[in-house]
Design an enzyme around this catalytic site. Structure first.
Site, PDB file in Angstrom:
ATOM      1  N   GLU A 244      -5.229 -17.514  31.109  1.00 57.79           N
ATOM      2  CA  GLU A 244      -5.553 -17.027  29.778  1.00 57.79           C
ATOM      3  C   GLU A 244      -6.427 -15.784  29.905  1.00 57.79           C
ATOM      4  O   GLU A 244      -7.071 -15.583  30.942  1.00 57.79           O
ATOM      5  CB  GLU A 244      -6.311 -18.098  28.971  1.00 57.79           C
ATOM      6  CG  GLU A 244      -5.519 -19.374  28.770  1.00 57.79           C
ATOM      7  CD  GLU A 244      -6.369 -20.527  28.251  1.00 57.79           C
ATOM      8  OE1 GLU A 244      -5.790 -21.589  27.965  1.00 57.79           O
ATOM      9  OE2 GLU A 244      -7.612 -20.365  28.153  1.00 57.79           O
ATOM     10  N   LYS A 246      -9.638 -13.532  29.680  1.00 63.18           N
ATOM     11  CA  LYS A 246     -11.091 -13.726  29.613  1.00 63.18           C
ATOM     12  C   LYS A 246     -11.615 -12.654  28.676  1.00 63.18           C
ATOM     13  O   LYS A 246     -11.676 -11.486  29.014  1.00 63.18           O
ATOM     14  CB  LYS A 246     -11.755 -13.617  30.988  1.00 63.18           C
ATOM     15  CG  LYS A 246     -13.237 -13.968  30.915  1.00 63.18           C
ATOM     16  CD  LYS A 246     -13.935 -13.878  32.233  1.00 63.18           C
ATOM     17  CE  LYS A 246     -15.349 -14.427  32.114  1.00 63.18           C
ATOM     18  NZ  LYS A 246     -16.098 -13.918  30.952  1.00 63.18           N
ATOM     19  N   ARG A 251     -18.565 -17.297  22.708  1.00 61.52           N
ATOM     20  CA  ARG A 251     -17.996 -18.637  22.635  1.00 61.52           C
ATOM     21  C   ARG A 251     -18.438 -19.335  21.335  1.00 61.52           C
ATOM     22  O   ARG A 251     -19.552 -19.150  20.859  1.00 61.52           O
ATOM     23  CB  ARG A 251     -18.509 -19.418  23.849  1.00 61.52           C
ATOM     24  CG  ARG A 251     -17.735 -20.668  24.203  1.00 61.52           C
ATOM     25  CD  ARG A 251     -16.584 -20.382  25.120  1.00 61.52           C
ATOM     26  NE  ARG A 251     -16.004 -21.644  25.575  1.00 61.52           N
ATOM     27  CZ  ARG A 251     -16.299 -22.203  26.739  1.00 61.52           C
ATOM     28  NH1 ARG A 251     -17.146 -21.626  27.572  1.00 61.52           N
ATOM     29  NH2 ARG A 251     -15.724 -23.341  27.087  1.00 61.52           N
ATOM     30  N   ARG A 266     -22.600 -20.895  21.479  1.00 59.96           N
ATOM     31  CA  ARG A 266     -22.640 -21.419  22.841  1.00 59.96           C
ATOM     32  C   ARG A 266     -23.922 -22.211  23.084  1.00 59.96           C
ATOM     33  O   ARG A 266     -23.944 -23.163  23.851  1.00 59.96           O
ATOM     34  CB  ARG A 266     -22.538 -20.250  23.820  1.00 59.96           C
ATOM     35  CG  ARG A 266     -22.405 -20.658  25.262  1.00 59.96           C
ATOM     36  CD  ARG A 266     -22.310 -19.423  26.147  1.00 59.96           C
ATOM     37  NE  ARG A 266     -22.041 -19.823  27.524  1.00 59.96           N
ATOM     38  CZ  ARG A 266     -21.019 -19.396  28.241  1.00 59.96           C
ATOM     39  NH1 ARG A 266     -20.167 -18.549  27.719  1.00 59.96           N
ATOM     40  NH2 ARG A 266     -20.858 -19.787  29.485  1.00 59.96           N
ATOM     41  N   GLU A 295     -13.300 -18.400  21.284  1.00 59.49           N
ATOM     42  CA  GLU A 295     -14.155 -17.229  21.414  1.00 59.49           C
ATOM     43  C   GLU A 295     -13.941 -16.304  20.211  1.00 59.49           C
ATOM     44  O   GLU A 295     -12.814 -16.110  19.762  1.00 59.49           O
ATOM     45  CB  GLU A 295     -13.832 -16.489  22.712  1.00 59.49           C
ATOM     46  CG  GLU A 295     -14.906 -15.529  23.143  1.00 59.49           C
ATOM     47  CD  GLU A 295     -15.137 -15.552  24.665  1.00 59.49           C
ATOM     48  OE1 GLU A 295     -15.731 -14.587  25.159  1.00 59.49           O
ATOM     49  OE2 GLU A 295     -14.734 -16.521  25.313  1.00 59.49           O
ATOM     50  N   PHE A 334      -8.774 -21.768  22.533  1.00 57.48           N
ATOM     51  CA  PHE A 334      -8.083 -22.153  23.772  1.00 57.48           C
ATOM     52  C   PHE A 334      -8.225 -23.619  24.131  1.00 57.48           C
ATOM     53  O   PHE A 334      -7.705 -24.043  25.164  1.00 57.48           O
ATOM     54  CB  PHE A 334      -8.541 -21.285  24.950  1.00 57.48           C
ATOM     55  CG  PHE A 334     -10.022 -21.052  25.040  1.00 57.48           C
ATOM     56  CD1 PHE A 334     -10.885 -22.048  25.430  1.00 57.48           C
ATOM     57  CD2 PHE A 334     -10.533 -19.799  24.738  1.00 57.48           C
ATOM     58  CE1 PHE A 334     -12.241 -21.819  25.521  1.00 57.48           C
ATOM     59  CE2 PHE A 334     -11.893 -19.555  24.827  1.00 57.48           C
ATOM     60  CZ  PHE A 334     -12.765 -20.580  25.222  1.00 57.48           C
ATOM     61  N   ARG A 405     -19.921 -26.620  35.384  1.00 55.21           N
ATOM     62  CA  ARG A 405     -19.299 -25.415  35.943  1.00 55.21           C
ATOM     63  C   ARG A 405     -18.539 -25.832  37.196  1.00 55.21           C
ATOM     64  O   ARG A 405     -19.046 -25.745  38.299  1.00 55.21           O
ATOM     65  CB  ARG A 405     -20.372 -24.377  36.275  1.00 55.21           C
ATOM     66  CG  ARG A 405     -19.805 -22.990  36.582  1.00 55.21           C
ATOM     67  CD  ARG A 405     -20.900 -22.027  36.989  1.00 55.21           C
ATOM     68  NE  ARG A 405     -21.900 -21.823  35.957  1.00 55.21           N
ATOM     69  CZ  ARG A 405     -21.765 -20.978  34.929  1.00 55.21           C
ATOM     70  NH1 ARG A 405     -20.671 -20.257  34.817  1.00 55.21           N
ATOM     71  NH2 ARG A 405     -22.726 -20.861  34.033  1.00 55.21           N
TER      72      ARG A 405
END
Length: 545
Positions: A244, A246, A251, A266, A295, A334, A405
């Site tokens: 996808e 970036k 966000r 975010r 986003e 997304f 992460r």
């Protein structure tokens, strides 16, 4: 639980360097707590007052706190600041000052953990023209009743930095040990509930209670994060990946139940009033109850505008309608986390994507799925040509892991290494920049502690330095000569040439040729680089290809 007992425990934990010993001490302190005390205890030990999803903030800056301490200690505000500069630690300095305080409450009594939480909650709910005066009154009363050691931790809690090293990972393991439940159950429940205080209560009930946690609308969860990587590494084991764009946007998390819609940043702050156009676009795009991850982009003449245009809207409190007309904002979605009462976080990404495509009529982020590296490389080039930052590569079978992460999501950008770090100090500039800060001390995090990794002084325009000064000037907590110390809260994205081992910083590492890339005030301190991630980056740089 008396607050003095809590304070003594904090002091004991400050003196412990080993992670396992710290977990053991906390796990033994948890079981005797009442159901009312337990969630407060857990949050306080992590330096938090309210759950991460809560909109409540105590709203106490250093200046108001110093004013309250000066009154109680019978000192001038300048004397308080001088003591902080001498000691180098706000909590310990305030402890020293309170040891000889002149003001005490006439009906002074021992402080209670839950009662202090209620005072903090009252501070967060104060509104109106007399807000600062009323907050000052409450803090003075607290400090007048406090023993000096209690003052150390009241001050640190108000400033949001307890400095005892009890981060989420350690607390998760302490809760699991205290109630003899699997740590993975505690972690999973925390990802859904976004409050380890509440999760501790569930763990006390038993493992089955932890398994019942579900995601709830209007209670935002942390957003899944990506780590830097390469197309080659992501595809070396064969199989498809989802690619996808970036985006250079900000966000968001969109929650909708019936006609009620809210949007969160975010940092999990509600920004519904700042983004009425985004809320309207998304509410028209679905008839379902949903939680969406996406986003926000700023667009002009078909091209996306830089990230800062989006951030200005997120920050805006007034004249929203005029700014809606000036710059077009669009959402790109997304991921789908919740659909009509069903929690989707444990579903594979490809299932969530399929559901998203049948749920949302518009604003779905383009995606390419392929096992061919050349096809992914072509998509990457098309992203750069379109003005995007790069691409995201996602494993089709990956679950949504809030706040994690991991290696399941990887961001691919042009070959400039960057990391997000928090500003903890600065030096005043020189020459035409003498009235603003000229260089900044940056830190990574390690289980709640902030460890310096270097200074950055390049990459700033005069306009950006002025903006950063306005952002930081009210969060100064100490100064010495040209150096100042800040209440941590402002995040920079910083580029660098390499990471070196260094005895000059407590982290053990330093950035070589650091350069400011951009202000990331869409990110919280919880999202900055961890010491473990810095170590991993260092190892990758010194490992032969």
């Amino acid at each position: 639980m008396d607050f003095i007992a809590f304070s003594q425990l904090c002091e004991h934990l400050e003196g412990i360097s080993g992670r396992l010993e710290m977990i053991d001490v906390v796990s033994k302190a948890i079981p005797p707590l009442s159901e009312e005390e337990l969630p407060v205890f857990v949050r306080f030990l992590m330096g938090k007052i309210f759950p991460d999803w809560s909109p409540l903030k105590v709203g106490i800056g250093p200046n108001l706190l110093f004013e309250a301490v000066a009154y109680v200690a019978g000192k001038k505000k300048g004397d308080v600041i001088d003591e902080i500069n001498r000691v180098g630690d706000v909590g310990i300095a305030l402890e020293h000052l309170l040891s000889s305080k002149e003001q005490t409450s006439f009906f002074s009594k021992s402080l209670d953990l839950v009662e202090i939480y209620r005072d903090f909650e009252y501070l967060a709910r104060i509104e109106g023209t007399r807000t600062q005066r009323e907050k000052l009154k409450v803090i003075r009363k607290l400090l007048a009743d406090a023993q000096p050691l209690e003052g150390r931790y009241i001050a640190r809690l108000l400033l949001g930095e307890l400095r005892i090293g009890m981060g989420e990972g350690n607390m998760r393991d302490a809760i699991a040990r205290a109630y003899q439940v699997d740590a993975s159950l505690v972690e999973h429940a925390h990802q859904l509930a976004n409050d380890l205080g509440e999760v501790a209560l569930l763990a006390k009930t038993g493992p089955d209670a932890l398994r019942t946690v579900v995601i709830e609308p209007f209670r935002p969860v942390k957003m899944m994060l990506a780590q830097q990587g390469t197309i080659e590494d992501m595809m070396k084991n064969g199989g498809e990946v989802a690619a996808e764009f970036k985006y250079d946007g900000s966000r968001f998390q969109f929650h909708k139940t019936g006609e009620v819609c809210r949007i969160y940043s975010r940092k999990l702050e509600e920004v519904t009033t700042a983004l009425p156009d985004i809320v309207a676009q998304l509410s028209r795009a679905t008839d379902h109850d949903v939680i969406l991850d996406g986003e926000v982009l700023a667009v002009r003449d078909g091209r996306t505008l830089p990230f800062q245009y989006v951030l200005r809207r997120f920050r805006r409190k007034h004249d929203i309608d005029a700014h809606v007309e000036q710059i077009e904002m669009i959402p790109m979605v997304f991921d789908l986390l919740y659909l009509d009462g069903r929690t989707l976080l444990d579903e594979p990404f490809h299932v969530r994507r399929e559901l998203l495509e049948t749920t949302l009529r518009a604003h779905i982020a383009p995606q390419v799925r392929s096992a061919d590296p050349q096809a992914i490389e072509a998509f990457y080039r098309s992203a750069l040509d379109a003005g995007h930052e790069g691409i995201m590569l996602k494993a089709p079978d990956s679950r949504y892991s809030p706040g994690v992460r991991g290696r399941q999501w990887v961001k691919i950008k042009p070959a400039v290494d960057t990391m997000d770090l928090v500003v903890i100090g600065a030096e005043w500039g020189e020459g035409r920049r003498a009235r603003v800060f000229g260089s900044f001390l940056l830190a990574c995090q390690d289980e709640g502690e902030l460890l310096p990794v270097g200074k950055v002084a390049t990459g700033f325009s005069d306009e950006m330095l002025a903006e950063i000064y306005a952002l930081l000037k009210d969060s100064m907590i100490a100064h010495s000569g040209k150096e100042v110390t800040f209440e941590p809260g402002t995040v920079f994205e910083v580029g660098y040439a390499e990471i070196q081992q260094s005895p000059n910083y407590r982290s053990g590492f330093a950035l070589r040729f650091p350069r400011f890339v951009r202000l990331r005030d869409d990110k919280s301190v919880d999202e900055i680089e961890t010491l473990e991630q810095v170590k991993e980056r260092y190892k990758k740089r010194i490992t032969p290809a």
